[in-house]
Design an enzyme around this catalytic site. Structure first.
Site, PDB file in Angstrom:
ATOM      1  N   VAL A  14      -4.296  -0.095  -4.438  1.00 14.84           N
ATOM      2  CA  VAL A  14      -6.002   0.032  -4.191  1.00 14.84           C
ATOM      3  C   VAL A  14      -6.639   0.652  -5.575  1.00 14.84           C
ATOM      4  CG1 VAL A  14      -7.541   1.865  -3.457  1.00 14.84           C
ATOM      5  CG2 VAL A  14      -5.167   0.278  -2.036  1.00 14.84           C
ATOM      6  N   ASP A  63      -0.527  11.822 -14.918  1.00 11.98           N
ATOM      7  CA  ASP A  63       0.638  11.646 -14.367  1.00 11.98           C
ATOM      8  C   ASP A  63       0.821  12.927 -13.281  1.00 11.98           C
ATOM      9  OD1 ASP A  63       2.958  11.699 -13.541  1.00 11.98           O
ATOM     10  OD2 ASP A  63       3.727  12.969 -15.897  1.00 11.98           O
ATOM     11  N   PHE A  64       0.934  12.702 -11.451  1.00 13.39           N
ATOM     12  CA  PHE A  64       0.650  13.629 -11.119  1.00 13.39           C
ATOM     13  C   PHE A  64       1.886  14.509 -10.597  1.00 13.39           C
ATOM     14  CE2 PHE A  64      -2.336  12.376  -7.742  1.00 13.39           C
ATOM     15  CZ  PHE A  64      -3.132  12.063  -8.878  1.00 13.39           C
ATOM     16  N   ALA A  82      -0.450   7.975  -5.600  1.00 16.63           N
ATOM     17  CA  ALA A  82       0.785   7.818  -4.629  1.00 16.63           C
ATOM     18  C   ALA A  82       1.807   8.138  -4.851  1.00 16.63           C
ATOM     19  CB  ALA A  82      -0.296   7.936  -3.594  1.00 16.63           C
ATOM     20  N   HIS A  83       3.140   8.963  -4.083  1.00 17.42           N
ATOM     21  CA  HIS A  83       4.040   8.745  -4.186  1.00 17.42           C
ATOM     22  C   HIS A  83       4.323   7.146  -3.014  1.00 17.42           C
ATOM     23  CE1 HIS A  83       8.396   8.291  -4.162  1.00 17.42           C
ATOM     24  NE2 HIS A  83       8.931   8.523  -4.178  1.00 17.42           N
ATOM     25  N   TYR A 115       7.447  10.675   3.511  1.00 20.88           N
ATOM     26  CA  TYR A 115       6.424  10.284   2.658  1.00 20.88           C
ATOM     27  C   TYR A 115       5.306  10.104   4.024  1.00 20.88           C
ATOM     28  CZ  TYR A 115       2.145   7.059   2.236  1.00 20.88           C
ATOM     29  OH  TYR A 115       1.517   5.865   2.183  1.00 20.88           O
ATOM     30  N   LYS A 174       2.790  12.835   2.968  1.00 23.24           N
ATOM     31  CA  LYS A 174       0.623  12.941   2.875  1.00 23.24           C
ATOM     32  C   LYS A 174       0.050  13.414   3.562  1.00 23.24           C
ATOM     33  CE  LYS A 174      -0.640   9.797   0.835  1.00 23.24           C
ATOM     34  NZ  LYS A 174      -1.237   9.242   0.167  1.00 23.24           N
TER      35      LYS A 174
HETATM   36  N1  LIG Z   1       0.353   0.056   0.671  1.00 25.01           N
HETATM   37  C1  LIG Z   1       0.256   0.619   1.468  1.00 25.01           C
HETATM   38  O1  LIG Z   1       0.854  -0.303   1.937  1.00 25.01           O
HETATM   39  C2  LIG Z   1      -0.079   1.463   2.053  1.00 25.01           C
HETATM   40  C3  LIG Z   1      -0.276   2.268   3.873  1.00 25.01           C
HETATM   41  C4  LIG Z   1      -0.887   3.446   4.036  1.00 25.01           C
HETATM   42  C5  LIG Z   1      -1.418   3.952   2.846  1.00 25.01           C
HETATM   43  N2  LIG Z   1      -1.773   3.873   1.628  1.00 25.01           N
HETATM   44  C6  LIG Z   1      -2.125   5.026   0.704  1.00 25.01           C
HETATM   45  O2  LIG Z   1      -3.136   4.538  -0.641  1.00 25.01           O
HETATM   46  C7  LIG Z   1      -3.507   4.260  -1.333  1.00 25.01           C
HETATM   47  C8  LIG Z   1      -2.952   3.660  -2.389  1.00 25.01           C
HETATM   48  O3  LIG Z   1      -2.040   2.974  -2.068  1.00 25.01           O
HETATM   49  P1  LIG Z   1      -1.217   1.370  -2.916  1.00 25.01           P
HETATM   50  O4  LIG Z   1      -1.047   0.918  -2.538  1.00 25.01           O
HETATM   51  O5  LIG Z   1      -2.592   1.094  -3.937  1.00 25.01           O
HETATM   52  O6  LIG Z   1      -0.403   2.617  -3.822  1.00 25.01           O
HETATM   53  P2  LIG Z   1       0.712   1.557  -5.147  1.00 25.01           P
HETATM   54  O7  LIG Z   1       0.024   0.217  -4.861  1.00 25.01           O
HETATM   55  O8  LIG Z   1       2.262   1.923  -4.963  1.00 25.01           O
HETATM   56  O9  LIG Z   1      -0.295   2.576  -6.165  1.00 25.01           O
HETATM   57  C9  LIG Z   1      -0.306   3.822  -6.016  1.00 25.01           C
HETATM   58  C10 LIG Z   1      -0.451   3.949  -7.488  1.00 25.01           C
HETATM   59  O10 LIG Z   1       0.327   5.633  -8.179  1.00 25.01           O
HETATM   60  C11 LIG Z   1       0.532   5.741  -8.781  1.00 25.01           C
HETATM   61  N3  LIG Z   1       1.965   6.503  -9.504  1.00 25.01           N
HETATM   62  C12 LIG Z   1       2.736   6.683  -9.025  1.00 25.01           C
HETATM   63  N4  LIG Z   1       3.687   7.538  -9.512  1.00 25.01           N
HETATM   64  C13 LIG Z   1       2.395   8.039 -10.576  1.00 25.01           C
HETATM   65  C14 LIG Z   1       2.616   9.503 -10.924  1.00 25.01           C
HETATM   66  N5  LIG Z   1       3.492  10.522 -11.147  1.00 25.01           N
HETATM   67  N6  LIG Z   1       1.541  10.108 -11.690  1.00 25.01           N
HETATM   68  C15 LIG Z   1       0.671   8.940 -11.271  1.00 25.01           C
HETATM   69  N7  LIG Z   1       0.015   7.818 -10.899  1.00 25.01           N
HETATM   70  C16 LIG Z   1       1.766   7.754 -10.131  1.00 25.01           C
HETATM   71  C17 LIG Z   1       1.390   4.318  -9.498  1.00 25.01           C
HETATM   72  O11 LIG Z   1       1.423   3.953 -11.370  1.00 25.01           O
HETATM   73  P3  LIG Z   1       2.367   2.643 -11.324  1.00 25.01           P
HETATM   74  O12 LIG Z   1       2.513   2.148 -10.712  1.00 25.01           O
HETATM   75  O13 LIG Z   1       2.216   2.911 -12.688  1.00 25.01           O
HETATM   76  O14 LIG Z   1       3.495   3.980 -11.131  1.00 25.01           O
HETATM   77  C18 LIG Z   1       0.211   2.951  -8.782  1.00 25.01           C
HETATM   78  O15 LIG Z   1      -0.913   3.293  -9.602  1.00 25.01           O
HETATM   79  C19 LIG Z   1      -1.825   5.899  -1.533  1.00 25.01           C
HETATM   80  O16 LIG Z   1      -2.678   7.017  -1.162  1.00 25.01           O
HETATM   81  C20 LIG Z   1      -0.698   5.462  -0.180  1.00 25.01           C
HETATM   82  O17 LIG Z   1       0.110   5.900   0.441  1.00 25.01           O
HETATM   83  C21 LIG Z   1      -0.879   2.494   1.184  1.00 25.01           C
END
Ligand SMILES: NC(=O)c1ccc[n+]([C@@H]2O[C@H](COP(=O)([O-])OP(=O)(O)OC[C@H]3O[C@@H](n4cnc5c(N)ncnc54)[C@H](OP(=O)(O)O)[C@@H]3O)[C@@H](O)[C@H]2O)c1
Length: 296
Positions: A12, A39-40, A63-64, A128, A132
């Site tokens: 995202v 850094d979260f 997010a984690h 998770y 959240k």
């Molecule tokens: N993916 C899904 O299916 C899904 C479903 C429902 C809701 N969501 C929500 O949508 C949002 C975006 O998700 P997404 O799919 O884009 O997730 P994603 O691709 O896993 O991206 C998560 C981001 O968080 C970063 N991150 C991880 N550890 C971190 C830390 N310690 N400090 C700072 N940043 C850190 C990651 O960086 P690195 O890549 O460099 O580690 C990445 O840029 C999140 O809030 C998630 O909970 C996602």
């Protein structure tokens, strides 16, 4: 307008770098950014960043998201998904800045078959989901102007995702087995990013519309049907691809035990979002077909 984006390299976050760019100047950070702390794992450092940059709008895509891994590192997941978003919200409240944040269908227990509405009672089944949900609550309690978008089954052209995994497996194996008792809507990171930009413009004029919204593509499917659709689309997008799999067999969730329990019913009702922001949401199949055409 100054916009501060956290999690710029995620599915995202990457798309937000594009969609937010027309709204103002975007400072985009990741966990290893050097100019400012993104850094979260370091809530105080991230709060310092907000104080130093004094943004008008903060968008948090960090997010984690490793749902199974979170079961074995709940404290770390809590810091990333709850404590740090809460610290950002406190700073946003002090500054009078907007905070946009993303949450998940995993806040629900997945019972029934009715699409969840924003007023339904959450009952997360996993670390998770619990972390959240705590993040949502800390943001709401901090008193900052906020927008929280709960979404599900996110995919993007960039990075790994379910569709890409199915494509790979279908080229290696004659038979795939895919769960057919979890229901939801695959939602493109590009769609979420575009909705976010529209919603921010709307909220700047209508701050009374702040709050929690469900945001997913239209329609619903199971992982099994999703996999079949991916393979059908892939053959159209690139006829040279050799799909070995002749069958995508339906299996129950119990066939693939995982550390984190997942909800069966991940359907989210998006009526509130569509009515408030005057937006229509495209069918999930359109976005998945587009993503596959892009990567194949
Ligand atoms: N993916 C899904 O299916 C899904 C479903 C429902 C809701 N969501 C929500 O949508 C949002 C975006 O998700 P997404 O799919 O884009 O997730 P994603 O691709 O896993 O991206 C998560 C981001 O968080 C970063 N991150 C991880 N550890 C971190 C830390 N310690 N400090 C700072 N940043 C850190 C990651 O960086 P690195 O890549 O460099 O580690 C990445 O840029 C999140 O809030 C998630 O909970 C996602």
């Amino acid at each position: 307008m100054n916009i501060l984006l956290f999690g710029k390299g995620g599915q995202v976050g990457w798309e937000l770098q594009r969609s937010l760019s027309v709204l103002g100047t975007v400072t985009a950070l990741d966990h290893d950014s050097t100019d400012h702390c993104g850094d979260f794992a370091n809530p105080a450092g991230v709060a310092d960043t907000v104080r130093a940059l004094r943004p008008d709008v903060i968008v948090n895509a960090a997010a984690h998201t490793a749902v199974d891994k979170a079961e074995s590192e709940p404290d770390f997941a809590r810091t990333l998904n709850a404590t740090t978003p809460g610290a950002i919200a406190q700073e946003a409240a002090r500054l009078g800045a907007w905070l946009v944040h993303y949450s998940t269908d995993y806040v629900f227990d997945g019972s029934g078959s009715r699409p969840w509405v924003e007023t339904d009672t959450p009952a997360p089944l996993s670390v998770y989901g619990r972390t959240k949900l705590e993040g949502e609550r800390l943001i709401a309690e901090a008193g900052a102007k906020h927008l929280i978008l709960r979404t599900s089954w996110v995919y993007a052209a960039r990075g790994g995702n379910f569709a890409k995994t199915m494509l790979r497996l279908a080229q290696e194996r004659e038979r795939l087995t895919v769960i057919d008792d979890q229901w939801g809507a695959p939602t493109g990171a590009d769609l979420l990013a575009d909705v976010t930009a529209h919603a921010i413009r709307h909220l700047l004029r209508h701050p009374e519309d702040a709050g929690l919204y469900h945001c997913v593509a239209a329609g619903e499917t199971s992982w099994n049907e999703y996999a079949k659709y991916v393979l059908a689309c892939a053959q159209i997008a690139n006829p040279a691809i050799e799909i070995k799999a002749k069958e995508v067999a339906p299996v129950p969730t119990s066939a693939f035990p995982t550390p984190a329990v997942r909800p069966h019913n991940s359907r989210l009702n998006t009526g509130k979002l569509q009515a408030t922001f005057g937006l229509g949401l495209p069918h999930w199949q359109a976005g998945v077909a587009r993503m596959l055409a892009e990567i194949l």
